[in-house]
Design an enzyme around this catalytic site. Structure first.
Site, PDB file in Angstrom:
ATOM      1  N   HIS A  80     -73.667  16.962 -11.933  1.00  0.00           N
ATOM      2  CA  HIS A  80     -74.421  17.609 -13.016  1.00  0.00           C
ATOM      3  C   HIS A  80     -75.920  17.743 -12.716  1.00  0.00           C
ATOM      4  CE1 HIS A  80     -74.669  13.761 -15.855  1.00  0.00           C
ATOM      5  NE2 HIS A  80     -75.127  13.502 -14.675  1.00  0.00           N
ATOM      6  N   GLU A  81     -76.509  18.718 -13.348  1.00  0.00           N
ATOM      7  CA  GLU A  81     -77.898  19.140 -13.071  1.00  0.00           C
ATOM      8  C   GLU A  81     -78.076  19.586 -11.625  1.00  0.00           C
ATOM      9  OE1 GLU A  81     -79.281  19.583 -15.651  1.00  0.00           O
ATOM     10  OE2 GLU A  81     -78.540  18.092 -17.061  1.00  0.00           O
ATOM     11  N   GLY A  82     -77.062  20.226 -11.068  1.00  0.00           N
ATOM     12  CA  GLY A  82     -77.169  20.722  -9.691  1.00  0.00           C
ATOM     13  C   GLY A  82     -76.455  19.797  -8.730  1.00  0.00           C
TER      14      GLY A  82
END
Lengths: 600, 600
Positions: B438-440
């Protein structure tokens, strides 16, 4: 869910072309099995795995076993699966014909295990445990025990287990306290507690037979006072009816993964009415059990390899079909590309193949030694046994530990979806994690390798391994494109030898604590080197086949794929032995670190 | 369940003694906070975490969010937790006083996040998301939007989210298609679908405000046509009542871990009645969002570090109290020893500390740059910003990826029990795995680091980092016992520089595909070097303190522990850059491997 859970092509390549049948004298069968008959067995196994095991892969996870009124309820298909595996002769396959088997060679048995486990690991363990337990009774038990237990076990009506662990004796088996008191009729009264017993009870069978370690009253302390017993859940009364044998299931463990198989805690003899039958001689239980355990350890390696394989195929399928993003050199206008074309995704796929196909090759190489233990000329049999013993902890641990990273990479290929139950990879990741624990933790395997296997017979096994690697390098020599890899393997082998020598000196100068402190890291190094050997073996075959005058397009792609993954392994994975060997050459840091420093 | 989930001593050591307060001119506060006031804040955070968050760590996992009649039901305590975090000023802490905050410096905020997340990661994300979303509105939104949204968000009554991902646009945000059509009243009509929205809906709040990326009709293709909107679940009607804003929850994802927080799929404007408010200027949405995303990425690193920390403390507790086995030099007679005295267990504990305490130090170092971005002299502010930007993908990924192995080691310390729900470590292992996604994803972080951060301002950030490492080595120089580590860091820094140079040449000669093909491995190398730097910084402080005339016994053990773990890191982990740098110097194998080779 992705349909493909393994590559039969790769399995047969490894079994026949790399470790196996093709290298035998023409026409010579393995324990009576020709290549063709082996393929028929594998195809039949695959058919069963696809139809009966794979469809309930997720269901078994989502509905884990439950303890209901003293019995463990499992997936409703377990009963029919075991019945079929019994009826069709899979459970008895390794037994002689009189017991319904056909002396299936270990390499074929392991290949079949791999097929079943890649379809559904949890579903595959029930019958494997029964085979192992029945084999212990067959090998060490009396004719009377054969008569009592073997038939219903081999027919899949009764479950077999290995019951070793106790609440205060997991890794340290010498501490187990389950007691066996001799009775006038030659049986024993059993009293104690066992935990972490796989398939220790379930409603998919009519009875359970525990192959159990216990201590006969007055036996010596430690591992020298342990005997092996067959302890059924139900025993026959005078009227030939099955009645309670005072074996109580006290708990079903709730596990992170591997949830389709029940792991239980048992209480024995709460009412002083639990009867056990001595298997073999008193106080020799651990050595008997170890025969089964070595096989079980290899099967753990097979399970881990199979899970990594299934996860790889799921992520490959997704990577080929999921379109997202563009090449870095394209603008935002074009159509999205399949994510397999992104370099980072392709790298993760190469990594997964390097682990799973490398591990499979190492395992089947072990199986091959086991085949030859029984069928090779006498003088060779002992060598094969040594090689098998040496490599068993490695073939168990490499896939168990690397499989954590490999299934993690499978998840990563899916991005956020990989973390969700919609795809199978999160389950593979959870199912994988047990393998570094059961049948002896990685720490135990490291000590077994370095403290026992490497030093046995004055290091003979390691010398034999060296010869084996040499022979592979000899084969690779003829192919210029393998020159760098051959050289790298030779260097890696030297690194392993030098590290072993260094540690041998530590043993002499500083004693066993210092010698074995970093045995886990030694095992890691050993795994990296031996899997490199197996990759070179695969590459040598691929190069050989690619050199043929005519070759089908699909074969070309397959063999070129092998070369690509092999190059990946030698370039990305094998170099990790460098820092490991440096670390292993230093005094172990754990020994220099006071427990007091872990204060906060 | 083990009670201890973090070490406040270690947190304050890192915050004050290593990256922080102690190195400031005497008496100089950080954004108005003295060391003493910071400690009071941390103690209060710990108190809340211990009483409100930690007790429901398992409950939240076992009873994951469910979609019931269109609303997501979460653990009943979420409402009171958010109300308390609102009332006591935690959600608004970073805001100025007019909004109930006290300009809490980032370093302190991150330390607080760490405390909350180590107690219960899932429970900690709700308020963090609200703070981030409110901060976006505060920074880029109009006064009118401030009035509409900020107060109920900061009071914990309304949830904030980041709504970026769409079914066909995960990593490739440029492909998102959610549409925003301008209305006469200045608002926009929103239509589209979003997936993987954390805390996207739940019954612990009265409303949800989505900070959402969408494309205004006629906007340019790709990332240049993305705008930022505030889209509430419920909007006010003329009578000041909250009514539906046509935001429908279509799914709650069933995840492997991180199960206490609902991740949802949303459908917007099914009835053409979903109103959004433009935040800032049109088509600048992605750059706004990135300000939040960088903070969010650091928070992912904090979450991963916190989980690894909690798992470490659970395994430490177990290792100290569980007795099993004996020293290798003892016979079977003696009493079993605590397993922490087995070298392999101690090694696994050292590894866990090396990862979690090293990552915490790197993260707080980043936070420190963020502090100084706002408070340092002007010319220094730009440098701090560059350093923060450079290190953010590293501080996110090192704990996210190494945390998988670290929590795996936590499980291993428990043996079979670690795989069962009876102990918290299996949950930590599952909770951990989201952080590399998550978040990249890690792949994205690698490309961000190598393709953007390293090359920005002609490589200025890397030069600044070099200077920072130099200054740490300078401090370490005075301590003879750190000589070897100082030398190792200098060499590691050179390896990093050489690898960067090599890849720069690849970029020029072979273009971006070849340049970035192994960016993930570059990121791994970068992480190993920067965490080594942080370990040397910690060791330099420890050596300094140990040299004092008088020292308390507990302090001595603490600082000696730091030196031990530091030595472990330099001996076992840092050397892994060797093979990585060799691999990175070769042409990427993925580029040489045809997709066709993945046939079987």
């Amino acid at each position: 869910m992705a349909d493909k859970f393994m590559s039969m092509r790769n399995l047969k390549f490894t079994l026949h072309e790399v470790v196996g049948t093709e290298s035998l004298p023409p026409g010579s069968p393995v324990n009576g099995h020709s290549r063709k008959s082996m393929d028929m067995v594998l195809d039949a196994a695959f058919d069963f795995a696809k139809k009966a095991l794979h469809p309930i892969f997720e269901e078994m996870d989502r509905n884990p076993p439950e303890l209901i009124n003293g019995t463990v309820a499992v997936h409703k298909d377990v009963r029919s699966i075991l019945a079929t595996l019994g009826k069709d002769g899979w459970i008895s396959a390794i037994f002689p014909e009189e017991w319904g088997g056909d002396n299936m060679p270990p390499s074929l048995l392991h290949a079949v295990c791999f097929v079943f486990a890649s379809a559904n690991y949890s579903a595959s363990v029930y019958s494997g445990l029964t085979t192992g337990a029945a084999n212990l009774i067959f090998t060490f038990g009396s004719e009377d025990l054969h008569k009592q237990f073997l038939l219903p076990m081999l027919e899949g009506r009764w479950q077999g287990t290995m019951a070793l662990t106790e609440p205060e004796a997991g890794t340290s088996l010498g501490d187990l306290t389950t007691a066996a008191t001799p009775q006038a009729d030659g049986t024993y009264r059993i009293k104690g507690e066992k935990i972490f017993i796989s398939a220790g009870d379930h409603d998919g069978v009519d009875n359970v037979v525990h192959l159990m370690l216990a201590r006969i009253d007055g036996a010596p302390a430690g591992v020298k006072g342990i005997s092996l017993f067959a302890v059924p859940k139900l025993r026959k009364n005078g009227k030939d009816e099955l009645v309670s044998n005072d074996v109580t299931v006290t708990q079903v463990f709730h596990k992170m993964g591997y949830r389709g198989a029940p792991i239980t805690a048992l209480s024995l003899g709460d009412k002083d009415d639990c009867t056990g039958h001595l298997v073999g001689e008193p106080n020799r239980g651990l050595s008997y059990m170890f025969q089964m355990m070595n096989g079980a350890r290899l099967e753990v390696g097979i399970g881990a390899t199979a899970i990594a394989t299934a996860a790889y195929h799921a992520s490959l399928d997704y990577a080929k079909n999921r379109r997202q993003g563009r090449r870095l050199t394209d603008g935002p206008g074009g159509a999205p590309i399949p994510i397999i074309e992104h370099q980072d995704v392709k790298r993760m796929l190469l990594f997964q193949r390097a682990v799973s196909e490398g591990a499979l090759s190492l395992i089947l190489q072990c199986s091959r030694y086991e085949d030859r233990m029984h069928s090779a000329p006498d003088e060779e049999q002992a060598d094969c046994k040594l090689l098998l013993e040496l490599l068993t902890p490695v073939a168990k641990t490499f896939p168990a530990e690397m499989g954590i990273l490999s299934t993690s990479a499978s998840i990563q290929c899916f991005g956020g979806y990989g973390y969700c139950e919609d795809f199978p990879v999160e389950q593979h990741f959870r199912d994988m994690r047990i393998h570094a624990i059961h049948e002896g933790t990685t720490g135990i395997q490291g000590m077994d390798l370095l403290g026992r296997k490497v030093v046995m017979n004055n290091g003979k096994a390691l010398q034999l391994l060296d010869r084996e690697m040499e022979s592979t390098m000899e084969k690779a020599k003829g192919h210029p494109e393998l020159r760098a890899m051959t050289k790298a393997l030779a260097e890696a082998r030297d690194t392993l030898a030098a590290t072993t020598m260094t540690l041998g000196n530590v043993a002499m100068e500083k004693g066993p604590e210092a010698f074995l402190a970093n045995a886990t890291l030694y095992l890691e190094l050993f795994g990296l080197v031996t899997v490199a050997w197996q990759w070179l073996a695969q590459m040598a075959v691929a190069s050989e086949k690619l050199a043929a005058q005519t070759i089908r397009k699909s074969d070309r792609a397959f063999y070129e794929g092998k070369l690509a993954v092999g190059r990946y392994y030698f370039s990305h994975e094998l170099p990790k032995i460098g820092p490991l060997s440096v670390t292993l050459a230093q005094p172990p840091l754990s020994l220099q670190t006071e427990v007091d420093c872990f204060t906060d």
